[in-house]
Design a protein around this motif. Structure first.
Motif, PDB file in Angstrom:
ATOM      1  N   PHE A  35       0.818  -1.243  -0.033  1.00  0.00           N
ATOM      2  CA  PHE A  35       0.011  -0.042  -0.054  1.00  0.00           C
ATOM      3  C   PHE A  35       0.895   1.327   0.078  1.00  0.00           C
ATOM      4  O   PHE A  35       0.550   2.150  -0.745  1.00  0.00           O
ATOM      5  N   PRO A  36       1.776   1.304   0.979  1.00  0.00           N
ATOM      6  CA  PRO A  36       2.773   2.536   0.737  1.00  0.00           C
ATOM      7  C   PRO A  36       3.548   2.637  -0.480  1.00  0.00           C
ATOM      8  O   PRO A  36       3.584   3.859  -1.170  1.00  0.00           O
ATOM      9  N   TRP A  37       3.885   1.772  -1.127  1.00  0.00           N
ATOM     10  CA  TRP A  37       4.534   1.557  -2.438  1.00  0.00           C
ATOM     11  C   TRP A  37       3.695   2.185  -3.178  1.00  0.00           C
ATOM     12  O   TRP A  37       4.014   2.877  -4.394  1.00  0.00           O
ATOM     13  N   ALA A  38       2.321   1.699  -3.458  1.00  0.00           N
ATOM     14  CA  ALA A  38       1.277   2.230  -4.335  1.00  0.00           C
ATOM     15  C   ALA A  38       1.029   3.568  -4.401  1.00  0.00           C
ATOM     16  O   ALA A  38       0.697   4.294  -5.471  1.00  0.00           O
ATOM     17  N   ILE A  39       1.236   4.092  -3.051  1.00  0.00           N
ATOM     18  CA  ILE A  39       0.840   5.612  -3.023  1.00  0.00           C
ATOM     19  C   ILE A  39       1.998   6.460  -3.414  1.00  0.00           C
ATOM     20  O   ILE A  39       1.767   7.486  -3.891  1.00  0.00           O
ATOM     21  N   ALA A  40       3.173   5.981  -3.033  1.00  0.00           N
ATOM     22  CA  ALA A  40       4.315   6.707  -3.373  1.00  0.00           C
ATOM     23  C   ALA A  40       4.924   6.157  -4.660  1.00  0.00           C
ATOM     24  O   ALA A  40       6.182   6.576  -5.029  1.00  0.00           O
ATOM     25  N   ASN A  41       4.171   5.727  -5.605  1.00  0.00           N
ATOM     26  CA  ASN A  41       4.734   5.031  -6.867  1.00  0.00           C
ATOM     27  C   ASN A  41       5.168   6.532  -7.901  1.00  0.00           C
ATOM     28  O   ASN A  41       6.240   5.951  -8.429  1.00  0.00           O
ATOM     29  N   ASN A  42       4.768   7.497  -7.748  1.00  0.00           N
ATOM     30  CA  ASN A  42       5.331   8.527  -8.452  1.00  0.00           C
ATOM     31  C   ASN A  42       6.614   9.013  -7.913  1.00  0.00           C
ATOM     32  O   ASN A  42       7.368   9.522  -8.722  1.00  0.00           O
ATOM     33  N   HIS A  43       6.804   9.044  -6.789  1.00  0.00           N
ATOM     34  CA  HIS A  43       8.121   9.498  -6.204  1.00  0.00           C
ATOM     35  C   HIS A  43       9.433   8.471  -6.250  1.00  0.00           C
ATOM     36  O   HIS A  43      10.376   8.947  -6.296  1.00  0.00           O
ATOM     37  N   VAL A  44       8.911   7.247  -6.347  1.00  0.00           N
ATOM     38  CA  VAL A  44      10.107   6.216  -5.924  1.00  0.00           C
ATOM     39  C   VAL A  44      10.580   5.903  -7.439  1.00  0.00           C
ATOM     40  O   VAL A  44      11.805   5.474  -7.756  1.00  0.00           O
ATOM     41  N   THR A  96      11.934  -2.853  -7.038  1.00  0.00           N
ATOM     42  CA  THR A  96      12.057  -3.397  -5.736  1.00  0.00           C
ATOM     43  C   THR A  96      10.713  -3.847  -5.387  1.00  0.00           C
ATOM     44  O   THR A  96      10.793  -5.075  -4.729  1.00  0.00           O
ATOM     45  N   ALA A  97       9.529  -3.416  -5.746  1.00  0.00           N
ATOM     46  CA  ALA A  97       8.501  -3.635  -5.832  1.00  0.00           C
ATOM     47  C   ALA A  97       8.204  -5.336  -6.162  1.00  0.00           C
ATOM     48  O   ALA A  97       7.616  -6.364  -5.634  1.00  0.00           O
ATOM     49  N   ILE A  98       8.553  -5.111  -7.342  1.00  0.00           N
ATOM     50  CA  ILE A  98       8.526  -6.422  -8.236  1.00  0.00           C
ATOM     51  C   ILE A  98       9.267  -7.472  -7.682  1.00  0.00           C
ATOM     52  O   ILE A  98       8.917  -8.680  -7.424  1.00  0.00           O
ATOM     53  N   LEU A  99      10.602  -7.195  -7.432  1.00  0.00           N
ATOM     54  CA  LEU A  99      11.510  -8.138  -6.677  1.00  0.00           C
ATOM     55  C   LEU A  99      10.872  -8.826  -5.410  1.00  0.00           C
ATOM     56  O   LEU A  99      10.649  -9.984  -5.311  1.00  0.00           O
ATOM     57  N   PHE A 100      10.157  -7.895  -4.766  1.00  0.00           N
ATOM     58  CA  PHE A 100       9.402  -8.471  -3.456  1.00  0.00           C
ATOM     59  C   PHE A 100       8.323  -9.290  -3.990  1.00  0.00           C
ATOM     60  O   PHE A 100       8.163 -10.280  -3.203  1.00  0.00           O
ATOM     61  N   LEU A 101       7.644  -9.085  -4.632  1.00  0.00           N
ATOM     62  CA  LEU A 101       6.541  -9.851  -5.181  1.00  0.00           C
ATOM     63  C   LEU A 101       6.914 -11.127  -5.573  1.00  0.00           C
ATOM     64  O   LEU A 101       6.538 -12.082  -5.487  1.00  0.00           O
TER      65      LEU A 101
END
Length: 119
Positions: free
Chosen positions: A79-88, A95-100
């Motif tokens: 959820f925090p990654w999805a909210i901050a997607n524009n900033h990261v 990183t999120a894909i690797l996590f998944l």
């Protein structure tokens, strides 16, 4: 970030705690108290216990519980990654894909090991 930004959250926590305490105390004050032998007796699923309370449980119950917590935490991190997607940017996306991918590999491993089978 100032403390004023957290004021609605703090207010929500205070109101929820107060309401919960109020409802619990009202229920204990206004609720009927008619204990008898049947209500105070220990039971499991509507009938008397027939074994020791310290009997062993199948490890699959614990595996399913751990898997539930694992994938529940996965969503809490996404959820925090999805909210901050524009900033990261692309690094955060990678990183999120690797996590998944790691979590999916763990899920497939548990599936292949039979942790989700109830037979």
């Amino acid at each position: 970030m100032s403390i004023a930004e957290y004021l609605p959250v703090l207010l929500f926590i205070i109101v929820a705690t107060g309401l919960g305490c109020l409802l619990l105390s009202l229920g204990s004050i206004l609720g009927p108290r008619k204990p008898d032998g049947e209500k105070n007796s220990p039971y499991e699923c509507g009938f008397e216990a027939f074994e020791d309370a310290r009997m062993r449980f199948d490890v699959r119950y614990y595996l399913v519980a751990i898997l539930f917590i694992l994938f529940d935490l996965e969503l809490a991190f996404l959820f925090p990654w999805a909210i901050a997607n524009n900033h990261v940017g692309i690094v955060g996306f990678g990183t999120a894909i690797l996590f998944l991918v790691i979590l999916t590999a763990g899920f497939i491993y548990e599936w292949k090991k039979g942790a989700l089978d109830w037979d």
